[in-house]
Motif scaffolding. Sequence first.
Motif, PDB file in Angstrom:
ATOM      1  N   SER A 292     -12.644   8.313  -4.224  1.00 45.01           N
ATOM      2  CA  SER A 292     -12.249   8.166  -2.763  1.00 45.01           C
ATOM      3  C   SER A 292     -10.756   8.392  -2.807  1.00 45.01           C
ATOM      4  O   SER A 292     -10.309   7.582  -3.302  1.00 45.01           O
ATOM      5  N   GLU A 293     -10.247   9.422  -2.086  1.00 49.88           N
ATOM      6  CA  GLU A 293      -8.855   9.526  -1.941  1.00 49.88           C
ATOM      7  C   GLU A 293      -8.118   8.504  -0.760  1.00 49.88           C
ATOM      8  O   GLU A 293      -8.749   8.276   0.311  1.00 49.88           O
ATOM      9  N   LYS A 294      -7.223   7.841  -1.254  1.00 45.68           N
ATOM     10  CA  LYS A 294      -6.533   7.003  -0.329  1.00 45.68           C
ATOM     11  C   LYS A 294      -5.496   7.939   0.454  1.00 45.68           C
ATOM     12  O   LYS A 294      -5.062   8.889   0.224  1.00 45.68           O
ATOM     13  N   THR A 295      -5.158   7.193   2.050  1.00 47.19           N
ATOM     14  CA  THR A 295      -4.409   7.899   2.683  1.00 47.19           C
ATOM     15  C   THR A 295      -3.003   7.355   2.157  1.00 47.19           C
ATOM     16  O   THR A 295      -2.862   6.611   1.464  1.00 47.19           O
ATOM     17  N   GLU A 296      -2.030   8.118   2.785  1.00 48.71           N
ATOM     18  CA  GLU A 296      -0.555   8.050   2.694  1.00 48.71           C
ATOM     19  C   GLU A 296      -0.231   6.469   3.271  1.00 48.71           C
ATOM     20  O   GLU A 296       0.488   5.874   2.550  1.00 48.71           O
ATOM     21  N   ALA A 297      -0.544   6.071   4.325  1.00 46.72           N
ATOM     22  CA  ALA A 297      -0.465   4.794   4.712  1.00 46.72           C
ATOM     23  C   ALA A 297      -0.941   3.679   3.786  1.00 46.72           C
ATOM     24  O   ALA A 297      -0.048   2.724   3.311  1.00 46.72           O
ATOM     25  N   GLU A 298      -2.221   4.002   3.143  1.00 44.82           N
ATOM     26  CA  GLU A 298      -2.640   2.990   2.037  1.00 44.82           C
ATOM     27  C   GLU A 298      -1.997   2.940   0.756  1.00 44.82           C
ATOM     28  O   GLU A 298      -1.534   1.903   0.199  1.00 44.82           O
ATOM     29  N   LEU A 299      -1.507   4.211   0.337  1.00 42.05           N
ATOM     30  CA  LEU A 299      -0.526   4.375  -0.967  1.00 42.05           C
ATOM     31  C   LEU A 299       0.812   3.566  -0.701  1.00 42.05           C
ATOM     32  O   LEU A 299       1.345   2.971  -1.425  1.00 42.05           O
TER      33      LEU A 299
ATOM     34  N   ARG B  61       3.230  -3.672  -4.500  1.00 42.34           N
ATOM     35  CA  ARG B  61       3.677  -4.033  -6.105  1.00 42.34           C
ATOM     36  C   ARG B  61       5.156  -4.284  -6.034  1.00 42.34           C
ATOM     37  O   ARG B  61       5.573  -4.954  -6.859  1.00 42.34           O
ATOM     38  N   LYS B  62       5.982  -3.822  -5.045  1.00 38.09           N
ATOM     39  CA  LYS B  62       7.521  -4.388  -5.134  1.00 38.09           C
ATOM     40  C   LYS B  62       7.843  -5.678  -4.596  1.00 38.09           C
ATOM     41  O   LYS B  62       8.666  -6.321  -5.325  1.00 38.09           O
ATOM     42  N   GLU B  63       6.805  -6.048  -3.686  1.00 39.09           N
ATOM     43  CA  GLU B  63       6.997  -7.535  -3.269  1.00 39.09           C
ATOM     44  C   GLU B  63       6.419  -8.372  -4.575  1.00 39.09           C
ATOM     45  O   GLU B  63       7.155  -9.417  -4.583  1.00 39.09           O
ATOM     46  N   GLN B  64       5.296  -8.066  -5.115  1.00 36.30           N
ATOM     47  CA  GLN B  64       5.108  -8.709  -6.256  1.00 36.30           C
ATOM     48  C   GLN B  64       6.238  -9.042  -7.406  1.00 36.30           C
ATOM     49  O   GLN B  64       6.499  -9.945  -8.025  1.00 36.30           O
ATOM     50  N   GLY B  65       7.038  -7.834  -7.636  1.00 33.96           N
ATOM     51  CA  GLY B  65       8.267  -7.775  -8.599  1.00 33.96           C
ATOM     52  C   GLY B  65       9.053  -8.662  -8.011  1.00 33.96           C
ATOM     53  O   GLY B  65       9.830  -9.641  -8.838  1.00 33.96           O
ATOM     54  N   ARG B  66       9.412  -8.773  -6.717  1.00 34.23           N
ATOM     55  CA  ARG B  66      10.448  -9.617  -6.224  1.00 34.23           C
ATOM     56  C   ARG B  66       9.807 -11.340  -6.352  1.00 34.23           C
ATOM     57  O   ARG B  66      10.842 -11.980  -6.868  1.00 34.23           O
ATOM     58  N   ARG B  67       8.693 -11.375  -6.224  1.00 34.91           N
ATOM     59  CA  ARG B  67       8.153 -12.676  -6.368  1.00 34.91           C
ATOM     60  C   ARG B  67       8.339 -13.325  -7.621  1.00 34.91           C
ATOM     61  O   ARG B  67       8.862 -14.204  -7.953  1.00 34.91           O
ATOM     62  N   LEU B  68       8.158 -12.219  -8.548  1.00 33.23           N
ATOM     63  CA  LEU B  68       8.275 -12.487  -9.914  1.00 33.23           C
ATOM     64  C   LEU B  68       9.389 -12.960 -10.492  1.00 33.23           C
ATOM     65  O   LEU B  68      10.004 -13.855 -11.134  1.00 33.23           O
ATOM     66  N   GLN B  69      10.687 -11.998  -9.853  1.00 31.99           N
ATOM     67  CA  GLN B  69      11.972 -12.469 -10.292  1.00 31.99           C
ATOM     68  C   GLN B  69      12.530 -13.698  -9.741  1.00 31.99           C
ATOM     69  O   GLN B  69      13.180 -14.382 -10.350  1.00 31.99           O
TER      70      GLN B  69
ATOM     71  N   ALA C 233       1.552   1.053   1.302  1.00 29.27           N
ATOM     72  CA  ALA C 233       1.238  -0.257   1.467  1.00 29.27           C
ATOM     73  C   ALA C 233       0.844  -0.993  -0.095  1.00 29.27           C
ATOM     74  O   ALA C 233       1.403  -1.911  -0.281  1.00 29.27           O
ATOM     75  N   ALA C 234       0.230  -0.126  -0.605  1.00 33.18           N
ATOM     76  CA  ALA C 234       0.073  -0.511  -2.134  1.00 33.18           C
ATOM     77  C   ALA C 234       1.560  -0.576  -3.047  1.00 33.18           C
ATOM     78  O   ALA C 234       1.648  -1.514  -3.589  1.00 33.18           O
ATOM     79  N   LEU C 235       2.315   0.327  -2.728  1.00 36.61           N
ATOM     80  CA  LEU C 235       3.606   0.342  -3.240  1.00 36.61           C
ATOM     81  C   LEU C 235       4.519  -0.885  -2.981  1.00 36.61           C
ATOM     82  O   LEU C 235       5.057  -1.422  -3.787  1.00 36.61           O
ATOM     83  N   GLU C 236       4.486  -1.170  -1.714  1.00 35.64           N
ATOM     84  CA  GLU C 236       5.028  -2.167  -0.901  1.00 35.64           C
ATOM     85  C   GLU C 236       4.438  -3.552  -1.625  1.00 35.64           C
ATOM     86  O   GLU C 236       5.448  -4.402  -2.041  1.00 35.64           O
TER      87      GLU C 236
END
Length: 737
Positions: free
Chosen positions: A289-296, A303-311, A298-301
């Motif tokens: 099942s291919e994800k749309t650009e919006a879903e990709l 991951r970035k938010e998780q990285g910021r919270r971890l820092q 959102a997933a990237l964002e």
Amino acid sequence: MAIGNHASSSTPPSQSSPIHIRDTPYDAQPQPAFNYHSLDGQDPSICIDNGAHSWRAGFSSTASPYIDRTNLIARYKDRKHGNNVLVFGQDVEADSNSRSNARTMFDGDLLTQADLLECALDYTFCKLGIDTPKIETPVVMTERLANPLFSRALTSELLFELYNAPAVTYGIDSLFAFSRQRHDDGLAINLGHQSSTIIPILGGKSIPSRAKRIPWGGAHASELMLKLAQLKYPSFPVKVTPAQASFMYRETCYFATDYDEELRSLADPDKLSAMTKIVQFPFAKPEVSEKTEAELAAALERRKEQGRRLQEMQAKQRAEKLAAKMAELEEYRLLLSERPTMKKAEFVSRLVETTPFETEAELDAWIKRTEIEIRKKQRKDLGMDEEPEEEPSFPLVDRPDSELTEDEVKEKRRQRLMKAGWEARVKLREEKRKEKARLEEEKRREQEERETNLMGWTLKLKDEQEAVMLRIQERKKLRAQLGDRKSAASQSRMKSIANLAAEEKTTKKRKKGEDDDGFGQNDSDWAVYREIGGDDESDAEEDDQALLESIETRLLQYDPAFTEEQTMLGRAEAKNKLINAFVRGGSDGKFDPEDVEQSHQLHLNVERVRVPETWFQPSMFGVDSAGVGEIAGWVLNGFEEEERKRLMQCIFVTGGAANIPNLIPKLRSVLTPILPFRAPLKIVSSLDGGDPRLEAWRGMAEWSVTEEAKGARVTRQEYDEFGGEWLKEHSWGNVPP
């Protein structure tokens, strides 16, 4: 000028799109039977080219064989339905049962299985539409060069006793093909499936006594292609069948005019990539099942938010630890400030009850260390340099013990240890300063040498670079050898362990006061432990890596002839690029092992020239024989000059391998140095650019209507009188006994 269907270029262009292996090599639609009754009024012969690879049959009145199938037969019982199944030709690839029961009537190129020949003849006569009780037309069949009598007798017995054929004629396939050239003199070279033959023809008649046979053919080339593919891709997801290997060899290979020069040119990764052909095997693509650009996005964002919270969490934890340490420091400072208002015993009692310390000196030392540690962390967070270390004082070290109390004696011991540590740090700083001065002096001398003798300086650094790279490679090799228990390094290590174990058993435990044996005083003693423990000398390797980087940086900066390709990394990249071109065709995109399509691809490059070269150099792969070109030259040079000139005017090449591109230029390049200087040489292949595979059948069909063919027929009466070994001599057959 050579006649044939082959280009004269040295290297055929590479095919950019993949070559797809058929997932259904068998015939999806069965071939209808030939209309035998449409031949009324004609007098055709049934022509059968019984080759070790292909079976071709048809009436001589047609332009091409009606039946052209792989010469394989599968007979087995279908347990599911209880039926006896007989499969002929490429249909043996229909399922696993037929593939596992596939057999050939030949042992090498010698006909030995009469029962399988009977199956092939049954299929042939049925497909040719012969519905009469017996065969009413003569049969013309091919046989191998110098065919044994028992093999011919098997065929004759079947045709005469089982099918009641009126007459049979046998001939050699390559000579039937040569008959189409309308030349009385020449050399017939057949690159067959199980062997290759060279037969001279003079005055319109073959000379089998001077013919030669090479035990190498298309079957061996297919097997070699299969082995090379298995060696190159040991973890290929599907099993490559011999039929698929034969397809790859026939569709991708070409003859290299100069094999050695071709291999040398392929050392260039770009050329290796350019000549690579991709063979795509069938595969079932999983549903994803291919994800749309919006879903990709959102997933990237996320991951970035998780990285910021971890820092932020890590920074918060560091701040909490620092605040707790500062609070603890403030608490101990407050306790220490109350010391003047309390008696010593009372203070010590409270100190033991409320803190982990036993003496005031321990508390004071902890406070000083903690203050330094907190300042370091604060300065580090602010990005400031570390504070210079102040020289401590040790007032009790020089005082005699008789003047000190018991607590002061303990403090004196602590100060003595602290003083030793301080002196060691001072000594280390001094050594670093001296080392820095020494390095600066060496740098100055090196600069002076570089300015006065640049060539000598670069040569010295290049020699040093080679020595360092050699040390690094030797360490890698040693680590690899230690991982193999059968290697010499591992066996030497085990011997050292065994020797030490034997010494341990015979040596008694040394008592206190006995003399030491001095083991460990020399570096060679510790080398024993490194050898036993498999020490990878990581410190030495890091030093060598740093030294190599320094050398290559200076060479790149000051030597204009030294490039990035000459560095260790550049050499490794060139090697990796060549390996990538060899295994994956040098594709720009990174290989994704999760990609099902890519994992079902074979990239053929060097194999494309290695496999066909075996016809000219069979010794490369363990066959004790000369090549086709060398033997053809030897046969030609065995004739007188005038006869040799006549033979050289029609060197005819036939067989399945004659379809491999660049054969005629290759054969010409091999024969030219062997034959007399500037002797005229004409090499031909199929007539009118046709398929060399069909030349034998077409020549047989054309010859079967001639008077010579009619006179060479062995009739049923002659068979009954002389037996199945009886043979009549003609221009294109074996010599009768």
